[in-house]
Design a protein around this motif. Structure first.
Motif, mmCIF file in Angstrom:
data_model
loop_
_atom_site.group_PDB
_atom_site.id
_atom_site.type_symbol
_atom_site.label_atom_id
_atom_site.label_comp_id
_atom_site.label_asym_id
_atom_site.label_seq_id
_atom_site.Cartn_x
_atom_site.Cartn_y
_atom_site.Cartn_z
ATOM 1 N N THR A 46 0.843 -1.193 0.000
ATOM 2 C CA THR A 46 0.000 0.000 0.000
ATOM 3 C C THR A 46 0.876 1.240 0.000
ATOM 4 N N ALA A 86 -5.039 9.271 -5.412
ATOM 5 C CA ALA A 86 -4.880 7.817 -5.409
ATOM 6 C C ALA A 86 -5.052 7.252 -6.810
ATOM 7 N N VAL A 87 -6.077 7.722 -7.528
ATOM 8 C CA VAL A 87 -6.305 7.238 -8.892
ATOM 9 C C VAL A 87 -5.124 7.573 -9.778
ATOM 10 N N ALA A 137 -2.359 5.229 -9.004
ATOM 11 C CA ALA A 137 -2.645 3.873 -9.470
ATOM 12 C C ALA A 137 -2.311 3.735 -10.954
ATOM 13 N N HIS A 152 -13.606 10.042 -11.691
ATOM 14 C CA HIS A 152 -12.380 9.626 -11.010
ATOM 15 C C HIS A 152 -11.609 10.788 -10.398
ATOM 16 N N ASP A 177 -11.768 1.426 -8.576
ATOM 17 C CA ASP A 177 -11.858 2.701 -7.868
ATOM 18 C C ASP A 177 -12.954 2.572 -6.815
ATOM 19 N N VAL A 216 -13.179 4.500 -4.127
ATOM 20 C CA VAL A 216 -13.144 5.726 -3.328
ATOM 21 C C VAL A 216 -14.499 5.986 -2.677
ATOM 22 N N THR A 233 -8.196 1.615 -5.237
ATOM 23 C CA THR A 233 -8.019 2.972 -4.710
ATOM 24 C C THR A 233 -9.097 3.243 -3.668
ATOM 25 N N THR A 234 -8.687 3.881 -2.571
ATOM 26 C CA THR A 234 -9.616 4.209 -1.487
ATOM 27 C C THR A 234 -9.368 5.633 -1.015
ATOM 28 N N VAL A 251 -3.540 3.588 -2.395
ATOM 29 C CA VAL A 251 -3.538 2.580 -3.448
ATOM 30 C C VAL A 251 -3.012 1.302 -2.815
#
Length: 451
Positions: A132, A141-142, A145, A166, A267, A269, A293-294, A307
């Motif tokens: 992570t 995060a996206v 990634a 996104h 994704d 999130v 992704t969170t 990620v």
């Protein structure tokens, strides 16, 4: 219900009555004063949905400076899933602030960053070895990634889907489908981003495998697997309208990605952390993403994103290729560890299912009475209604806007979404009492009847 009679929930300090209470029209005078200051001090590009000055929040309510108490059916866009100012989160944040607020993990590491990474490696779908990296926002995060997938595969292209959202950075705007308000006038956007058709059962009528074949055909013809680094998709779309893909759609995409060495990015999130009645929505569809992704619900309202994914992919970057000054801030990490404890040990996954049952039951009953509700959909405490013109089935954005405006005026926070602007989404905090949720839905029904 009077102030003294209303049920209360702890806020890490005083208790907050769990009631809808209108002392003034919304906005009241104090809120109007703040909004006037906002107009003079804040960029016009930063909007707001609810015209109030928030001064307290907890359980299922947001209280404004004029003393109005609004039922919260939005959770700050799925952020305060554990409830605003949850006592465990408050305690963890206060303790960490008293120790240190920042060192930068890339300069002087600390245990809480590692502990959050360990928790995400354990909780995200799949029993493979994972790594992570922590960041600040879902968009960040996206973006990371995609960077990681490109580095791992040595390929440039990325495929996103119709109705996707996104983020608002340059790359994530390219991935996002909706022009207004997210993309219009902000280009040119990052290159090598392509779009495929989504499974949208209400509008395309296709079963999951057929919708997947259509998407894969577009990807193979317009992009080609040889140059494709990643496919990225929200397991249930958020801003695009809470679109739940037909069964079989996501597994077919994952299978195709595996066969072609393409990184599959989920994704999560908006869908992550109990929101959909599972810890992650990917579980509902039986898929194991390569990268997840969170953000949003991860840290109980503090800015934190991540990620998480297969170790061989996450470790592809060279040393120093990932990071950021504030990524994995210790205060946000402390909040996340507390929130994860709540998710795991306070029954929030079954609670999300129970909240979803209330939402779907009441909204489906409304649909049976009003042909303007074309669809009720979602999973867990992530549910939406899509408004249509009854004669044609065409999207009715004006009705969605009118219902949302009437709800807010009557003390209930609801949010619109959807590519066509014709969807109202329901994202209540899981700490909301059942009676307050039911009252909020009565207000929605009343708003619909008068719109």
């Amino acid at each position: 219900m009077s102030l003294t009679d209303a049920p209360t929930l702890p806020l890490g300090g005083p208790t907050l009555p769990q009631e809808r209470r209108l002392v003034t029209a919304i906005p009241g005078p104090r809120s109007q004063a703040l909004l006037a200051r906002k107009a003079q001090a804040v960029s016009a590009g930063v909007g707001h949905t609810v015209p109030i000055e928030a001064v307290a929040a907890g359980g299922g309510v947001v209280v404004d400076a004029d003393g109005n108490s609004l039922i919260d059916l939005g959770s700050g866009i799925a952020v305060t899933t554990v409830g605003n100012a949850h006592p465990k989160v408050v305690e963890a944040v206060q303790a960490q602030v008293a120790q240190f607020t920042h060192t930068c993990f890339m300069v002087s590491p600390y245990e809480s960053y590692v502990a959050v990474a360990e928790a995400l490696n354990r909780l995200t779908p799949g029993d493979h070895e994972k790594r992570t990296a922590l960041f600040n926002s879902g968009a960040e995060a996206v973006e990371n990634a995609v960077k990681i997938a490109r580095k791992h595969t040595g390929r440039p292209a990325v495929v996103a889907f119709d109705h996707a959202y996104h983020g608002r950075t340059n790359l994530t705007m390219a991935l996002t489908a909706k022009a207004m308000p997210y993309k219009s006038g902000f280009g040119p956007f990052a290159g090598e981003v392509y779009r495929a058709p989504l499974s949208y059962p209400f509008r395309d009528g296709l079963d999951g495998p057929a919708a997947a074949r259509r998407a894969i055909s577009v990807i193979e013809k317009q992009v080609g697997a040889a140059g494709l680094a990643a496919v990225i998709i929200e397991p249930i779309q958020g801003e695009g309208g809470f679109i739940v893909p037909a069964d079989g759609f996501l597994p077919e995409l994952v299978r195709w990605c595996r066969e072609n060495g393409v990184v599959f990015i989920a994704d999560e999130v908006q869908t992550g952390f109990a929101r959909t009645g599972a810890m992650f929505a990917s579980e509902l569809f039986g898929i194991v993403p390569d990268l997840v992704t969170t953000a949003k619900g991860l840290a109980g309202g503090m800015p934190l994103a991540a990620v998480t994914g297969r170790s061989e992919i996450m470790d592809a970057s060279h040393l120093g290729g990932l990071g950021g000054t504030y990524g994995g801030n210790p205060v946000a990490c402390a909040a996340a560890l507390a929130a994860i404890d709540v998710f795991e040990n306070e029954g929030l996954i079954p609670r999300a299912r129970a909240v979803g049952d209330i939402l779907v039951s009441r909204l489906t009953a409304l649909q049976q009475q009003d042909a303007r509700i074309g669809d009720v959909r979602g999973r867990g405490a992530m549910v939406a209604v899509e408004f249509v013109l009854p004669d044609t089935g065409e999207p009715d954005a004006a009705l969605a806007a009118a219902v949302a405006k009437a709800c807010i005026a009557d003390g209930v926070i609801v949010l619109t979404c959807g590519t066509y602007g014709n969807v109202i989404r329901f994202l209540p905090p899981l700490a909301i009492p059942d009676e307050l949720l039911s009252e909020g839905l009565e207000v929605v029904a009343r708003a619909l009847a008068t719109s």
